[in-house]
Motif scaffolding. Structure first.
Motif, PDB file in Angstrom:
ATOM      1  N   GLY A 129      51.479  74.525  80.939  1.00  0.00           N
ATOM      2  CA  GLY A 129      50.555  74.462  79.810  1.00  0.00           C
ATOM      3  C   GLY A 129      51.262  74.635  78.470  1.00  0.00           C
ATOM      4  O   GLY A 129      50.931  73.957  77.495  1.00  0.00           O
ATOM      5  N   VAL A 130      52.250  75.533  78.418  1.00  0.00           N
ATOM      6  CA  VAL A 130      52.976  75.757  77.158  1.00  0.00           C
ATOM      7  C   VAL A 130      53.722  74.490  76.745  1.00  0.00           C
ATOM      8  O   VAL A 130      53.631  74.040  75.601  1.00  0.00           O
ATOM      9  N   PHE A 131      54.403  73.888  77.711  1.00  0.00           N
ATOM     10  CA  PHE A 131      55.118  72.655  77.354  1.00  0.00           C
ATOM     11  C   PHE A 131      54.148  71.534  77.010  1.00  0.00           C
ATOM     12  O   PHE A 131      54.396  70.731  76.103  1.00  0.00           O
ATOM     13  N   GLY A 132      53.008  71.535  77.707  1.00  0.00           N
ATOM     14  CA  GLY A 132      51.978  70.543  77.409  1.00  0.00           C
ATOM     15  C   GLY A 132      51.491  70.670  75.985  1.00  0.00           C
ATOM     16  O   GLY A 132      51.399  69.684  75.244  1.00  0.00           O
ATOM     17  N   SER A 133      51.200  71.928  75.570  1.00  0.00           N
ATOM     18  CA  SER A 133      50.680  72.076  74.200  1.00  0.00           C
ATOM     19  C   SER A 133      51.754  71.764  73.176  1.00  0.00           C
ATOM     20  O   SER A 133      51.449  71.223  72.112  1.00  0.00           O
ATOM     21  N   LEU A 134      53.015  72.076  73.484  1.00  0.00           N
ATOM     22  CA  LEU A 134      54.106  71.688  72.571  1.00  0.00           C
ATOM     23  C   LEU A 134      54.105  70.172  72.398  1.00  0.00           C
ATOM     24  O   LEU A 134      54.199  69.658  71.280  1.00  0.00           O
ATOM     25  N   GLY A 135      53.972  69.489  73.522  1.00  0.00           N
ATOM     26  CA  GLY A 135      53.946  68.025  73.491  1.00  0.00           C
ATOM     27  C   GLY A 135      52.793  67.518  72.646  1.00  0.00           C
ATOM     28  O   GLY A 135      52.952  66.611  71.836  1.00  0.00           O
ATOM     29  N   ILE A 136      51.630  68.135  72.823  1.00  0.00           N
ATOM     30  CA  ILE A 136      50.448  67.681  72.091  1.00  0.00           C
ATOM     31  C   ILE A 136      50.628  67.904  70.591  1.00  0.00           C
ATOM     32  O   ILE A 136      50.371  67.016  69.772  1.00  0.00           O
ATOM     33  N   ILE A 189      44.259  62.906  74.242  1.00  0.00           N
ATOM     34  CA  ILE A 189      44.776  63.840  75.251  1.00  0.00           C
ATOM     35  C   ILE A 189      44.049  65.180  75.163  1.00  0.00           C
ATOM     36  O   ILE A 189      43.676  65.775  76.171  1.00  0.00           O
ATOM     37  N   LEU A 190      43.781  65.606  73.929  1.00  0.00           N
ATOM     38  CA  LEU A 190      43.043  66.850  73.746  1.00  0.00           C
ATOM     39  C   LEU A 190      41.632  66.754  74.341  1.00  0.00           C
ATOM     40  O   LEU A 190      41.156  67.685  74.990  1.00  0.00           O
ATOM     41  N   SER A 191      41.000  65.604  74.126  1.00  0.00           N
ATOM     42  CA  SER A 191      39.657  65.444  74.688  1.00  0.00           C
ATOM     43  C   SER A 191      39.716  65.470  76.210  1.00  0.00           C
ATOM     44  O   SER A 191      38.873  66.083  76.861  1.00  0.00           O
ATOM     45  N   LEU A 192      40.716  64.804  76.768  1.00  0.00           N
ATOM     46  CA  LEU A 192      40.850  64.803  78.224  1.00  0.00           C
ATOM     47  C   LEU A 192      41.009  66.228  78.737  1.00  0.00           C
ATOM     48  O   LEU A 192      40.446  66.622  79.754  1.00  0.00           O
ATOM     49  N   ASN A 193      41.785  67.003  78.002  1.00  0.00           N
ATOM     50  CA  ASN A 193      41.979  68.408  78.364  1.00  0.00           C
ATOM     51  C   ASN A 193      40.641  69.151  78.359  1.00  0.00           C
ATOM     52  O   ASN A 193      40.326  69.898  79.275  1.00  0.00           O
ATOM     53  N   ILE A 213      45.664  74.842  83.943  1.00  0.00           N
ATOM     54  CA  ILE A 213      46.454  74.272  82.844  1.00  0.00           C
ATOM     55  C   ILE A 213      45.615  74.033  81.581  1.00  0.00           C
ATOM     56  O   ILE A 213      46.008  74.474  80.493  1.00  0.00           O
ATOM     57  N   PRO A 214      44.454  73.393  81.687  1.00  0.00           N
ATOM     58  CA  PRO A 214      43.685  73.148  80.450  1.00  0.00           C
ATOM     59  C   PRO A 214      43.352  74.436  79.712  1.00  0.00           C
ATOM     60  O   PRO A 214      43.311  74.445  78.477  1.00  0.00           O
ATOM     61  N   ILE A 215      43.134  75.520  80.468  1.00  0.00           N
ATOM     62  CA  ILE A 215      42.787  76.790  79.825  1.00  0.00           C
ATOM     63  C   ILE A 215      43.987  77.335  79.062  1.00  0.00           C
ATOM     64  O   ILE A 215      43.866  77.819  77.937  1.00  0.00           O
ATOM     65  N   VAL A 216      45.161  77.237  79.688  1.00  0.00           N
ATOM     66  CA  VAL A 216      46.379  77.707  79.020  1.00  0.00           C
ATOM     67  C   VAL A 216      46.595  76.906  77.733  1.00  0.00           C
ATOM     68  O   VAL A 216      46.875  77.474  76.674  1.00  0.00           O
TER      69      VAL A 216
END
Lengths: 267, 357
Positions: free
Chosen positions: A79-86, A98-102, A142-145
């Motif tokens: 999740g941390v790497f995901g949010s960095l990517g976003i 991507i945020l909406s999908l999350n 993951i989406p919560i993180v």
């Protein structure tokens, strides 16, 4: 901060009484020798002894904790790497989608997620059990993180990164010494939320348990069908204490993080 | 950064330790051979000591899992992913599973203890000649009531439920077949009726019950009755036994016009991996002493004649839970009505539920 008025305090107390009364009621009766929740006869620990002597229940309890810890850890990393990517994504519309999908994953019903996982796992031939439960728990955590970490990343001043780069920090240094320390409260919040989600989840887990691997939520649900026995009370008492310890632990960690000078520069 | 790493490593270490503890528990629980038998049963539906005893006697390792509804169980068996060797569905679910071709036929020569079963419970309509299923527990649908909250009603007839003095006192289970069946029975019709006229009459009759209904709910009935929040409930005999165990005031009756007789039977799903072990387990459960011990623990009625002789006379002679053969003549087993008729039942039940609000 303004002083809270007397009514406000009273209201708060009332809310907490309503929130905690059922739990304490449950725990209170776990010490009842009477065998039911009707009237309290005398104090006993036999229901706790029953939990600890039931090997199957103990193994399920341990399984539950392992799944919760591992899935929370792994989903936090992902999740941390995901949010960095976003956050550092250039294309704005892609980032928003991507945020909406999350967010869709957060609001979609657990039953749907569980059934989809069951179909997916049986289709690709994954044996139901530890792995399937772990994977699905990671997936729904993951989406919560991401949701916990993103705001922290967004509130970070980008000049911090520029300054670090100007001072000769490599990309790696920026990540490990600037960004991650800054978003640490978000990471821990994400981790603990994922932990509780995993402990709590019934709907998804029910579909993907199998081959003797089960978690407490699933087990208690089918036990409760035959009426609530005091063993369930005792078990709930134990879990409540464990969660309490975790929360207190989290409190101390976050207190330490609040050190005003240590703002993101501690090693 | 360092404390995050440290925390992660600590978590991993805790997990490894827990794994080792789990492994140790697994081995120390006296599980012998490597062959496993996987059992899929209702929650709290077997004495755990018996599982240990079976492991010891047979050398098989038992993997035990629980479910909470026939439908959930069927979904998991149909999807695969786990190879259950034994499952214990109710009679209508057995019929459905047969239709969907989910069951293996049972080899009776491997189950010598079948002779212990009262012939009454064999060769029933949902599984002729017990080709796919062996009886486990059975019971009835009836009325559990609390005499201290009533003025003398005994519910020998369904008609009593319509008594105006019971206003807002009756709990119903949220099951189309149970409730519509009750309506049909109260009019003297079969609870497997497919006659539209009879069904509509039954629903009209049920609608008249509305003022007396407190709620239409699921397993919460147990707690409400124990806590004396309601005086009367339509429920299954096993649930009634649980309630009566917790609250001695309660009593149970099966009305004389007739009611439902249900069975939970052991089956071997098609996905079974250890068919030999599954037969061994069925045979083990049918053993007189084992079955008696199980009945003691679970509290439902057993179909095992040899075991009943070993049990407390007081339990087996209690006609509320072990109705005599004459009484059973009044009772009916659910037939599989087919999807269309079941839809009709559900629709009528919904109509009744909406009118009762």
């Amino acid at each position: 901060m303004e002083k809270t008025s007397r009514t406000a305090k009273l209201y708060l107390v009332l809310v907490f009484v309503i929130l905690y009364a059922p739990i304490f009621y449950l725990i209170f009766y776990s010490f009842n020798s009477g065998g039911s929740m009707n009237d309290f006869e005398s104090f006993t620990l036999e229901h706790y002894a029953a939990v600890f002597s039931d090997t199957r229940l103990m193994m399920i309890l341990i399984n539950t904790v392992i799944v919760a810890l591992l899935s929370a850890l792994l989903s936090t990393i992902i999740g941390v790497f995901g949010s960095l990517g976003i956050v550092y994504m250039r294309n704005k519309s892609l980032r928003n989608s991507i945020l909406s999908l999350n967010n869709v994953l957060i609001v979609s019903p657990d039953v749907v997620i569980g059934a989809s996982f069951l179909i997916l796992f049986t289709m690709i031939g994954v044996k139901l059990g530890f792995a399937s439960v772990l994977i699905s728990h990671i997936a729904f955590s993951i989406p919560i993180v991401v949701l916990m970490v993103l705001p922290k990343l967004q509130e970070m001043n980008s000049s911090l990164i520029d300054a670090a780069a100007d001072l000769g920090a490599t990309k790696r240094d920026i990540l490990t010494r600037v960004i991650i320390p800054f978003i640490k409260p978000g990471i821990f919040a994400g981790f603990f939320l994922a932990l509780t989600y995993s402990l709590d989840d019934f709907a998804v887990t029910f579909f993907v348990t199998g081959n003797g691997f089960s978690t407490l939520s699933v087990e208690i649900y089918s036990m409760a069908r035959a009426g609530i026995t005091l063993t369930i009370n005792a078990l709930s008492g134990i879990i409540f204490i464990v969660t309490l310890v975790l929360v207190v632990g989290y409190y101390f960690i976050s207190q330490r993080g609040k050190n005003p000078i240590g703002m993101g520069v501690r090693k | 950064m360092k404390d995050i790493l440290r925390a992660s490593i600590a978590i991993l270490i805790v997990c490894i330790v827990l794994f080792i503890v789990n492994d140790y528990l697994d081995k120390s629980s006296g599980k012998a051979g490597s062959d496993t038998v996987t059992i899929f049963n209702w929650g709290e539906y077997i004495d755990p000591d018996l599982i240990a005893q079976f492991e010891e006697e047979s050398g098989y390792r038992v993997v035990y899992e629980t479910f909470d509804s026939n439908e959930a169980m069927m979904t998991k068996i149909e999807q695969g992913g786990t190879s259950y060797d034994i499952a214990i569905p109710s009679e209508y679910a057995i019929e459905k599973m047969k239709e969907k071709d989910l069951l293996l036929s049972i080899d009776h020569t491997k189950i010598p203890n079948l002779k212990n079963i009262d012939p009454y419970f064999l060769d029933l309509s949902f599984d002729p000649k017990n080709k796919y299923s062996i009886p486990y527990f059975w019971g009835t649908v009836g009325i559990v009531f609390n005499p201290t909250l009533l003025d003398g009603q005994t519910f020998e007839s369904w008609e009593t439920l319509w008594d105006p003095s019971l206003r807002g006192q009756v709990l119903l289970v949220d099951g189309a077949r149970e409730v519509i069946g009750m309506g049909l029975n109260s009019l003297g019709y079969s609870l497997n009726s497919t006659n539209e006229k009879e069904l509509h009459e039954a629903v009209e009759k049920l609608k008249k019950l509305s003022p007396n209904i407190k709620a239409i709910i699921g397993d919460e009935v147990t707690q409400l009755m124990i806590n004396e929040e309601a005086a009367v409930a339509l429920t299954w005999s096993g649930q009634a036994a649980d309630m009566m165990w917790e609250n001695e005031e309660l009593d149970y009756a099966v009305p004389k016009e007739g009611s439902n007789l249900w069975f939970d039977n052991m089956v071997i799903p098609k996905t079974a991996a250890n068919i030999e072990g599954a037969h061994a387990f069925i045979n083990f459960i049918l053993d007189a002493e084992v079955s008696a011990q199980n009945a003691d623990y679970v509290g439902y009625s057993i179909p095992n004649a040899a075991a009943m002789e070993l049990m407390d006379e007081e339990v087996t002679s209690d006609e509320r839970f072990y109705p005599s053969v004459e009484q059973r003549d009044n009772l009916e087993v659910y037939n599989n009505l087919g999807l269309e008729m079941l839809g009709k039942y559900n629709e009528l039940f919904l109509e009744f539920k909406m009118s009762s609000n």
